[in-house]
Design a protein around this motif. Structure first.
Motif, short mmCIF file in Angstrom:
data_model
loop_
_atom_site.label_atom_id
_atom_site.label_comp_id
_atom_site.label_asym_id
_atom_site.label_seq_id
_atom_site.Cartn_x
_atom_site.Cartn_y
_atom_site.Cartn_z
N LEU A 76 2.72 13.04 10.40
CA LEU A 76 2.32 12.54 9.08
C LEU A 76 0.81 12.71 8.99
CD1 LEU A 76 3.13 10.85 6.49
CD2 LEU A 76 2.51 8.84 7.82
N VAL A 77 0.32 13.42 7.96
CA VAL A 77 -1.13 13.59 7.85
C VAL A 77 -1.72 12.61 6.84
CG1 VAL A 77 -1.20 16.00 8.61
CG2 VAL A 77 -0.97 15.49 6.19
N LEU A 78 -2.98 12.25 7.09
CA LEU A 78 -3.75 11.42 6.17
C LEU A 78 -4.75 12.33 5.49
CD1 LEU A 78 -4.51 8.42 8.58
CD2 LEU A 78 -2.56 8.69 7.04
N THR A 79 -4.74 12.35 4.15
CA THR A 79 -5.69 13.20 3.43
C THR A 79 -6.54 12.34 2.51
OG1 THR A 79 -4.30 13.60 1.49
CG2 THR A 79 -3.94 15.01 3.39
N ALA A 80 -7.74 12.87 2.19
CA ALA A 80 -8.63 12.15 1.30
C ALA A 80 -8.19 12.37 -0.14
CB ALA A 80 -10.06 12.65 1.49
N ARG A 81 -8.39 11.36 -0.97
CA ARG A 81 -8.01 11.45 -2.37
C ARG A 81 -8.76 12.61 -3.03
NH1 ARG A 81 -6.75 7.54 -6.41
NH2 ARG A 81 -7.30 5.76 -5.16
N GLY A 82 -8.05 13.36 -3.87
CA GLY A 82 -8.68 14.44 -4.60
C GLY A 82 -8.72 15.77 -3.87
N HIS A 83 -8.37 15.75 -2.60
CA HIS A 83 -8.38 17.00 -1.83
C HIS A 83 -6.96 17.55 -1.73
CE1 HIS A 83 -12.48 16.40 0.31
NE2 HIS A 83 -12.42 15.66 -0.79
N TRP A 84 -6.40 17.96 -2.86
CA TRP A 84 -4.99 18.36 -2.84
C TRP A 84 -4.75 19.58 -1.98
CZ3 TRP A 84 -3.55 23.17 -4.33
CH2 TRP A 84 -4.43 23.88 -5.15
N GLN A 85 -5.78 20.44 -1.83
CA GLN A 85 -5.60 21.63 -1.01
C GLN A 85 -5.30 21.25 0.44
OE1 GLN A 85 -8.27 20.93 -2.86
NE2 GLN A 85 -9.04 22.71 -3.99
N PRO A 102 -7.03 6.02 -0.27
CA PRO A 102 -6.61 4.84 0.51
C PRO A 102 -5.12 4.57 0.30
CG PRO A 102 -7.71 4.13 -1.49
CD PRO A 102 -7.76 5.63 -1.48
N PHE A 103 -4.43 4.19 1.36
CA PHE A 103 -2.99 4.01 1.26
C PHE A 103 -2.61 2.58 1.57
CE2 PHE A 103 -4.20 5.72 5.44
CZ PHE A 103 -3.86 4.64 6.23
N GLU A 104 -1.40 2.23 1.19
CA GLU A 104 -0.84 0.94 1.56
C GLU A 104 -0.12 1.12 2.88
OE1 GLU A 104 -1.14 -1.90 -0.05
OE2 GLU A 104 -2.33 -0.95 -1.62
N MET A 105 -0.33 0.18 3.80
CA MET A 105 0.29 0.29 5.11
C MET A 105 1.82 0.41 5.00
SD MET A 105 -0.86 0.68 8.09
CE MET A 105 -2.55 0.06 8.09
N GLU A 106 2.39 -0.28 4.01
CA GLU A 106 3.84 -0.21 3.83
C GLU A 106 4.32 1.21 3.57
OE1 GLU A 106 6.14 -2.57 4.27
OE2 GLU A 106 4.45 -3.73 5.01
N GLU A 107 3.50 1.98 2.83
CA GLU A 107 3.90 3.36 2.54
C GLU A 107 3.89 4.19 3.82
OE1 GLU A 107 1.60 5.57 -0.34
OE2 GLU A 107 2.94 7.29 -0.17
N VAL A 108 2.86 4.00 4.63
CA VAL A 108 2.78 4.73 5.90
C VAL A 108 4.00 4.41 6.76
CG1 VAL A 108 1.50 4.94 8.06
CG2 VAL A 108 0.28 4.92 5.89
#
Ligand code: CA
Length: 139
Positions: A76-85, A102-108
């Motif tokens: 599972l990768v974590l990406t910065a908002r706005g960097h869709w590429q 930023p993500f919600e821990m529940e989603e992860v």
């Protein structure tokens, strides 16, 4: 379940380690890409969380290196908002899913569960003892 977390932001890394530990995962945490590669090659994991923006070895190169070494656990990768590429690059490098910061821990946690379920395949949980087979799902 053993999980590898590769994230250079200390606070976020600690939050992930704490949340995953609470869910019963055995967690190894790495703070940069090289350390992540060491762990990924040295130990076996059920799943990994890899940030794409990492020092020493970026997340994309880390994923490519792990896949080249036939490390096939779901990522599972974590990406910065706005960097869709980054999402596209991550998936093409061999990641299985992504979460945008930023993500919600529940989603992860939900996405990790889905990845683990999928990687376990659709095999039925059947116990075979001699001529007797017990389907533990259907009883
Ligand atoms: Ca980062």
């Amino acid at each position: 379940m053993r999980i590898l977390v590769v994230e250079d932001e200390k606070n976020l890394r600690e939050q992930l380690v704490a949340a995953l530990g609470k869910k019963g995962y055995s967690v190894d945490a790495a703070a940069d890409g090289q350390e992540g590669l060491y762990y990924g090659n040295e130990f076996s994991y059920d799943v990994a969380i890899i940030d794409l923006g990492l020092p020493k070895l970026n997340g994309i190169d880390l994923i490519r290196a792990l896949r080249a070494e036939k490390r096939n656990f779901p990522i599972l990768v974590l990406t910065a908002r706005g960097h869709w590429q980054d999402k596209v690059a991550g998936l093409e490098a061999g990641a299985d899913d992504y979460v945008v910061k930023p993500f919600e821990m529940e989603e992860v946690l939900a996405r990790l569960n889905a990845l683990i379920r999928r990687s376990a395949g659709h095999a039925r949980p059947v116990l075979e003892i001699g001529p007797i087979a017990i389907d533990t799902a259907s009883q």
